[in-house]
Write an enzyme that holds these catalytic residues in place. Structure first.
Site, PDB file in Angstrom:
ATOM      1  CB  SER A 122      -0.893  -0.004   1.248  1.00 59.73           C
ATOM      2  OG  SER A 122      -1.509   1.246   1.449  1.00 59.73           O
ATOM      3  CE1 TYR A 146      -3.712  -2.310   5.287  1.00 62.63           C
ATOM      4  CE2 TYR A 146      -3.026  -0.202   4.378  1.00 62.63           C
ATOM      5  CZ  TYR A 146      -3.504  -1.485   4.194  1.00 62.63           C
ATOM      6  OH  TYR A 146      -3.778  -1.937   2.927  1.00 62.63           O
ATOM      7  CE  LYS A 150      -1.424  -4.642   3.276  1.00 64.04           C
ATOM      8  NZ  LYS A 150      -1.656  -5.944   2.620  1.00 64.04           N
TER       9      LYS A 150
END
Length: 321
Positions: A122, A146, A150
């Site tokens: 991402s 997050y 990632k």
């Protein structure tokens, strides 16, 4: 060619499965079987080859071991919990987004079959004070859990590929818009809903200002790029298996103009502006001047315009009246 899509019940997983079913080949070979795996039993797709469904909880190594078998040639690792959810529930984010990736890669190492693993990362791995422009070689500086999870996944893909355990490739996805379905817990969810809902005749809320800039890609182009990504030769990827997937940067105002140009001026009246600082804080940490030169040189592409993104939604996903 035997393909496993982990996260096969999600929007991207379902679209990928349908495209592969329609194409029938991958890496120049006929697809002989495809399995869609997810935390809940995913919907199947029609294909000329067998399509199985399976329940797989990537946070559970034993569940991964049941889904990832020695006869699988290509694994799409799409499963994750999204940005705002991972920020609210740190343990769930770590167990699914980080340890889940580790469990899949460890299962591949134990099998010794070196499958191709396509991992979706991402643009949330960017952020902070990193100087623009950004790309594959920019130092990850995520400002959310997050993004951090990632970024760990990217490092694992590189190292497991270097060691010869998998033939990995990781793609930093732009925000995918316009997504079909209902809003989810992603901080970027509004970047689809402010178009999807008006196109469906409903009101939507925009929590950021009209001049907010972001990096976008349509679902259709995302799927095309994921398929191209699986077909890249390891020699062309070299020692860095992480690529920025191409996208385009537009402001919210430009995107609304694109929507009204395609579908009518009245749709903009269905957008209600309501600033939400918690959402703005998360999405403002995602840097914007992003370049995908290496991916473009390898054949991946972005949309020509946001008008195209709107047209693709109308063609592919708008519910029938």
């Amino acid at each position: 060619m035997n393909i496993l899509i982990i996260g096969g019940g999600g929007v991207v997983g379902q679209k990928l499965a349908m495209k592969l079913a329609a194409t029938g080949t991958l890496r120049g070979q006929p697809i002989t079987r495809m399995t869609l795996a997810d935390i809940n039993s995913p919907a199947t797709v029609d294909a000329a080859f067998p399509v199985d469904t399976a329940i797989c909880d990537i946070a559970d190594a034993s569940s991964v071991a049941q889904a990832v078998t020695a006869d699988i040639d290509v694994i799409y690792l799409l499963a994750a919990i999204v940005s705002a959810h991972a920020e609210e529930d740190f343990d769930a984010g770590m167990n699914i987004n980080m340890f889940g990736t580790y469990h899949v890669l460890e299962r591949c190492r134990a099998l010794g079959t070196k499958p191709i693993v396509v991992f979706t990362s991402s643009i949330a791995i960017y952020g902070g004070e990193i100087p623009d422009p950004l790309g594959e070689h920019s130092y990850p500086n995520p400002q959310t859990s997050y993004g951090g999870q990632k970024a760990v996944g990217e490092i694992l893909i590189n190292d497991y590929s270097r060691k010869g355990f998998v033939d990995g490739r990781a793609f930093r996805l732009p925000t995918i818009s316009v997504r079909p379905g209902k809003p989810n817990r992603a901080a970027s969810s509004f970047m689809s809903s402010i178009f999807r809902e008006p196109l469906n005749g409903a009101e939507a809320v925009c929590p950021v200002a009209p001049d907010f800039l972001h990096y976008y890609l349509s679902p259709r182009k995302c799927i095309e790029n994921l398929i191209k990504g699986a077909q890249l030769d390891a020699a062309d990827l070299g020692m860095n298996r992480v690529l920025q997937m191409p996208g385009r940067m537009w402001s919210i105002a430009q995107m609304i103009d694109a929507m009204t140009a395609v579908a009518g001026d009245d749709l903009a009246k269905l957008i209600r502006w309501d600033a939400q600082n918690d959402i703005k804080r998360i999405v403002s940490g995602w840097k914007f001047d992003i370049h995908a030169d290496r991916a473009i040189s390898l054949g991946l592409t972005a949309d020509d315009s946001f008008e195209d993104n709107i047209r693709y939604y109308l063609e592919d996903d708008k519910p029938a009246l």
